[in-house]
Design a protein around this motif. Structure first.
Motif, PDB file in Angstrom:
ATOM      1  N   ARG A  74       0.910  -1.273   0.155  1.00  0.00           N
ATOM      2  CA  ARG A  74      -0.121  -0.070   0.130  1.00  0.00           C
ATOM      3  C   ARG A  74       1.025   1.359  -0.014  1.00  0.00           C
ATOM      4  O   ARG A  74       0.381   2.478  -0.111  1.00  0.00           O
ATOM      5  CB  ARG A  74      -0.939  -0.005   1.375  1.00  0.00           C
ATOM      6  N   VAL A  75       2.044   1.152   0.131  1.00  0.00           N
ATOM      7  CA  VAL A  75       3.119   2.283   0.220  1.00  0.00           C
ATOM      8  C   VAL A  75       3.367   2.570  -1.102  1.00  0.00           C
ATOM      9  O   VAL A  75       3.443   3.924  -1.763  1.00  0.00           O
ATOM     10  CB  VAL A  75       4.482   1.646   0.839  1.00  0.00           C
ATOM     11  N   LEU A  76       3.245   1.813  -2.314  1.00  0.00           N
ATOM     12  CA  LEU A  76       3.534   2.023  -3.757  1.00  0.00           C
ATOM     13  C   LEU A  76       2.622   3.297  -4.304  1.00  0.00           C
ATOM     14  O   LEU A  76       3.154   3.917  -5.051  1.00  0.00           O
ATOM     15  CB  LEU A  76       3.329   0.805  -4.482  1.00  0.00           C
ATOM     16  N   ASP A 105       1.610  13.354   1.697  1.00  0.00           N
ATOM     17  CA  ASP A 105       0.381  12.957   0.963  1.00  0.00           C
ATOM     18  C   ASP A 105      -0.418  12.001   1.869  1.00  0.00           C
ATOM     19  O   ASP A 105      -1.587  11.926   1.816  1.00  0.00           O
ATOM     20  CB  ASP A 105       1.295  12.041  -0.366  1.00  0.00           C
ATOM     21  N   LEU A 106       0.356  11.340   2.601  1.00  0.00           N
ATOM     22  CA  LEU A 106      -0.254  10.326   3.497  1.00  0.00           C
ATOM     23  C   LEU A 106      -1.246  11.230   4.618  1.00  0.00           C
ATOM     24  O   LEU A 106      -2.160  10.718   5.126  1.00  0.00           O
ATOM     25  CB  LEU A 106       0.629   9.251   4.213  1.00  0.00           C
ATOM     26  N   ARG A 107      -0.485  11.937   5.157  1.00  0.00           N
ATOM     27  CA  ARG A 107      -1.137  13.008   6.159  1.00  0.00           C
ATOM     28  C   ARG A 107      -2.315  13.804   5.557  1.00  0.00           C
ATOM     29  O   ARG A 107      -3.298  13.861   6.073  1.00  0.00           O
ATOM     30  CB  ARG A 107       0.156  13.998   6.588  1.00  0.00           C
ATOM     31  N   GLY A 149       6.894   7.284   5.042  1.00  0.00           N
ATOM     32  CA  GLY A 149       8.235   7.790   4.210  1.00  0.00           C
ATOM     33  C   GLY A 149       9.608   7.117   5.035  1.00  0.00           C
ATOM     34  O   GLY A 149      10.454   6.514   4.427  1.00  0.00           O
ATOM     35  N   SER A 150       9.474   6.732   6.197  1.00  0.00           N
ATOM     36  CA  SER A 150      10.714   5.987   6.929  1.00  0.00           C
ATOM     37  C   SER A 150      10.689   4.455   6.510  1.00  0.00           C
ATOM     38  O   SER A 150      11.831   3.981   6.410  1.00  0.00           O
ATOM     39  CB  SER A 150      10.671   6.119   8.538  1.00  0.00           C
ATOM     40  N   LEU A 205       2.694   2.246  10.394  1.00  0.00           N
ATOM     41  CA  LEU A 205       2.116   2.456   9.094  1.00  0.00           C
ATOM     42  C   LEU A 205       0.921   1.520   8.944  1.00  0.00           C
ATOM     43  O   LEU A 205      -0.151   2.098   8.560  1.00  0.00           O
ATOM     44  CB  LEU A 205       3.161   1.926   8.050  1.00  0.00           C
ATOM     45  N   GLN A 206       0.990   0.560   9.679  1.00  0.00           N
ATOM     46  CA  GLN A 206      -0.337  -0.288   9.675  1.00  0.00           C
ATOM     47  C   GLN A 206      -1.359   0.551  10.428  1.00  0.00           C
ATOM     48  O   GLN A 206      -2.475   0.266  10.012  1.00  0.00           O
ATOM     49  CB  GLN A 206       0.005  -1.901  10.444  1.00  0.00           C
TER      50      GLN A 206
END
Length: 631
Positions: A28-30, A128-130, A165-166, A343-344
Motif C-alpha cells: 500500500r506504500v506504492l 501525501d499520507l497525512r 516515508g521512513s 504504518l499499519q
C-alpha cells in the motif's frame, strides 16, 4: 466501522501472525511512491554508486602497507596510472594518501546527495499520507467522532503518517548494505576463501536474533504508540477546556493527570528502548565474535607465511565491511518493525469506513425549493437507544418549523438528520420529493445553513470567518452580509475592522458578537434551508433583540427549523413540533397546541410562571419587543 480504539489496540495475537500482518501493508506504500519515481530512481543510482565507492575504501591502505612500507608489488592498475613514478616510494605514498582522501570525499559527497534525495522523497510521501488521513478524518461521520478522541486522531495524522516515508527510506540503505555485502564478500573470498567463509558463520545466529526480536516486540510497539497518543489527547482536552480548568482551579489536577499518563508512556518507551538496545547488543556481540574468530585464524596464517600483514589488514578491512552491512541489515530489519506498526495503524485509520456516504448513483442538486417530508424516522446512538422514535411530519417551502420539548427529547438530533450528520436507522427524509440519501453529501449540505447555540469561529480574521460561508465572496459581499447580521457596526469600531484577528474560537469577541458573525456567515451562504439551534439562548436580552432582528431577515424565503427553549420566540411559527423522550407527541400552531392542553401548554405555562416578562420579549417571525418595535 472500526473505532479509533481499535486502531490503537494492542493485539495479543501470535508473534508470527502479527509480523506477517504488518508486512502485508507494504504494497500500500506504492501509490504514495509512484508520483516520485524519479526521486526513487535517483536514490537507487546513488545507492549503487555508494556501494561501489565503499569497495574502494580498503585499497589505499593496502598500497600504503604492502607497496610503500614493504616491498610487495603494487596493483597493475596503480602502476599504469603512475607510469615512470611507480618505483618512487614517495610518489606512491602521496598517491595512497590522495587516493584515500579522494575515496573519503567521494563517499561523503554521495552521502550528502543521498540525504537530499531521500529527505525530499520521504517528506513528500509523508505529506501525501497525512493529507489523505486529514481528508478522510473529515469524511468520517459524526458518530465516529462522537466515539473517537481528537488527540488520538491528531497523533494518527501527525505521527503515524511519518512511517510511510521512513519505511520507504529503509530500503535504499538495505539495498546498499546488500550490494556492499556481496561485493565485499566476493573480494574477501578471492583474497582468502577460508577467512571469507569463516566470516559467514555468524549469519545463522543473526537470523535467529532478528526473528526472535520481530516476533516478540510487535504488541509492545502498539502499546507504546497508544500511550503516546493518549498523552496528546490529554493535552488537547486541557487546552480546549482551559476556561473550565481555570474556573474550577483544577490546574494541578490536570497536571497530575498528564504527568501520570506521561510517566506511564515514558516507562513503556524506556522498556521498549531497552529491548531494542539489547537486540543491538546481541547483533554487535555476534559480529564481534565473528571478527575475533577471523582475526585469530588470519593471524595464524600470517605466522605460517600464508598471508602478508598488508593482506591480513585488507582482508580484515573487507571482513569488517562484510559485518558492517550485516549489522545494518539485522538492525534495520529489527527497527523496521516499529515503522511497519506505525504504518499499519495509519492505514487502519484510513480504512475506517464512513457511516454516512453517497449512495451509488447519488445526484448533485443545485438550489432546492425546500419542501421537506420526514417519514417514520427512528434513530439511536450507539450508547443511547430510541433517541428518535417513528417521527413523521411535512413542511412546505418557506415555512418556519419550531422544534420544542424537554432537555434530551431529541430536538438537536432531529435537526442533525437533515444535513445527514447522521443517517436514521429506519424511515427516510425527502427533500423536494427525493430521499436525501440519493443526493450527494456535498450538494445537500450546500442547501443548508446552520446557526448553532455556540458559535464556532476560526482563529483568523473576521473577514475570513464570514467568507467561510462562500469562499469566493468579494469584500463588498462580506460587508453586506455583516450589515444584514447587524455585525457591521461593531466590526467597524475595531482597530483593524474586518482584518481583525479574533483568536482561537473567537475568544476576543463577546458571545453576541460571535453569534452575529455566525449569522453573517449564514447570510453569505444564502442556502434555501436554515437550521437555528437555540441561537439566542446564551445571550442577554438586549443582544438577543439585535440578533433576532438579523435572524428575522435571514429567515425570509427560507425553510427554517428553529430549536427553541423560549416558547415566546416561536409563536408565529407555521408549525411547532413537540418532542418528548424521542417521540413526536404534538404538532400544530401555537394557538392549536395551547387549546389541546398537552405538553406544549404545560411547558408554556411553566415558562410564564417562571419568567412572567418573557411573554412580551422579542419573537422571531413577526413579533414585537417591549417597545412595540417590529423585529
Amino acid at each position: 466501522m472500526a473505532s479509533l480504539l481499535r486502531v490503537f489496540r494492542s493485539p495479543r495475537e501470535s508473534g508470527g501472525a502479527a509480523v506477517r500482518a504488518s508486512w502485508k501493508c507494504l504494497p500500500r506504500v506504492l501509490p504514495y511512491l509512484r508520483p516520485y519515481l524519479h526521486l526513487a530512481a535517483s536514490s537507487v543510482i546513488v545507492t549503487i554508486l555508494s556501494a561501489l565507492a565503499a569497495l574502494l575504501a580498503p585499497w589505499p591502505l593496502k598500497i600504503l602497507i604492502d607497496s610503500v612500507l614493504a616491498d610487495h608489488p603494487m596493483p597493475a592498475g596503480v602502476a599504469s596510472v603512475l607510469g615512470p613514478l611507480a618505483g618512487d616510494r614517495f610518489a606512491l605514498l602521496v598517491f595512497a594518501a590522495v587516493a584515500g582522501l579522494g575515496v573519503t570525499l567521494l563517499e561523503n559527497a554521495l552521502s550528502v546527495l543521498d540525504n537530499h534525495v531521500t529527505t525530499k522523497l520521504d517528506q513528500r510521501m509523508v505529506l501525501d499520507l497525512r493529507s489523505d488521513l486529514f481528508q478522510h478524518a473529515q469524511r468520517l461521520s459524526l458518530a465516529f467522532h462522537d466515539r473517537a478522541r481528537t488527540g488520538q486522531l491528531m497523533y494518527g495524522i501527525n505521527n503515524l503518517a511519518a512511517a510511510v516515508g521512513s519505511v520507504t527510506m529503509t530500503f535504499p540503505p538495505l539495498a546498499q548494505s546488500a550490494l556492499t555485502l556481496v561485493g565485499m564478500f566476493w573480494i574477501a573470498y578471492t583474497m582468502n576463501p577460508t577467512l571469507a567463509l569463516l566470516s559467514l558463520s555468524v549469519v545463522p545466529f543473526l537470523y535467529y536474533s532478528v526473528g526472535y526480536y520481530t516476533t516478540h516486540i510487535e504488541h509492545r510497539l502498539r502499546e507504546v504508540s497508544g500511550m503516546e497518543g493518549q498523552s496528546l489527547t490529554i493535552v488537547h482536552e486541557a487546552m480546549a477546556m482551559l476556561r473550565v480548568i481555570v474556573a474550577f482551579g483544577r490546574e494541578q489536577h490536570e497536571y497530575r493527570r498528564f504527568r501520570s499518563q506521561g510517566e506511564s508512556a515514558v516507562n513503556a518507551r524506556v522498556g521498549l528502548t531497552a529491548r531494542q538496545t539489547l537486540f543491538s547488543l546481541a547483533v554487535n556481540m555476534i559480529t564481534a565474535t565473528g571478527s575475533a574468530l577471523v582475526l585469530g585464524i588470519g593471524a595464524y596464517q600470517v605466522l605460517q607465511g600464508g598471508l602478508t600483514v598488508g593482506q591480513l589488514l585488507v582482508v580484515m578491512a573487507y571482513i569488517a565491511s562484510v559485518y558492517k552491512p550485516l549489522q545494518a541489515i539485522s538492525t534495520t530489519v529489527g527497527s523496521i518493525q516499529q515503522k511497519l506498526i506505525g504504518l499499519q495503524m495509519a492505514f487502519e485509520l484510513l480504512d475506517t469506513e464512513p457511516e454516512v456516504t453517497d449512495r451509488p448513483g447519488a445526484i448533485r442538486v443545485e438550489r432546492v425549493r425546500g419542501q421537506l417530508r420526514v417519514d417514520r424516522v427512528s434513530f439511536s446512538y450507539a450508547q443511547r437507544r430510541d433517541t428518535l422514535k417513528d417521527i413523521s411530519f411535512e413542511i412546505e417551502p418557506g415555512q418556519v418549523v419550531a422544534i420544542v420539548g424537554p432537555t434530551g427529547a431529541g430536538k438537536s438530533t432531529l435537526a442533525s438528520l437533515i444535513p445527514r450528520f447522521y443517517d436514521p436507522q429506519q424511515g427516510c427524509i425527502l427533500l423536494d420529493g427525493r430521499d436525501i440519501r440519493d443526493i450527494t453529501l456535498g450538494s445537500l449540505r450546500q442547501q443548508i445553513s446552520i446557526v448553532l447555540q455556540e458559535p464556532l469561529l476560526f482563529s483568523g480574521t473576521l473577514a475570513d470567518n464570514i467568507r467561510y460561508g462562500r469562499l469566493d465572496a468579494t469584500p463588498d459581499q462580506i460587508i453586506e452580509a455583516a450589515k444584514a447580521a447587524n455585525a457591521h457596526a461593531f466590526i467597524e469600531a475595531l482597530p483593524k475592522r474586518y482584518e481583525t484577528t479574533i483568536g482561537e474560537r473567537g475568544a476576543q469577541l463577546s458571545g453576541g458578537e460571535r453569534q452575529r458573525v455566525a449569522v453573517a456567515r449564514a447570510f453569505l451562504k444564502d442556502a434555501p434551508i436554515l437550521i437555528l439551534d437555540e441561537p439566542t439562548s446564551s445571550i442577554d436580552s438586549k443582544t438577543e433583540a439585535v440578533i433576532l432582528d438579523a435572524l428575522d431577515r435571514l429567515m425570509v424565503g427560507r425553510t427554517t427549523f428553529l430549536i427553541a427553549h423560549r416558547l415566546s420566540t416561536i409563536r408565529s411559527a407555521d408549525l411547532i413540533l413537540v418532542l418528548n423522550h424521542g417521540a413526536l407527541v404534538e404538532q400544530g400552531t401555537h394557538e392549536q397546541l395551547l387549546q389541546r392542553g398537552g405538553l406544549y401548554r404545560q411547558l408554556h405555562e411553566m415558562q410564564i410562571a417562571r419568567f412572567p416578562g418573557r411573554g412580551t420579549t422579542a419573537r422571531i417571525a413577526g413579533s414585537a419587543d417591549v417597545t412595540g418595535r417590529r423585529i
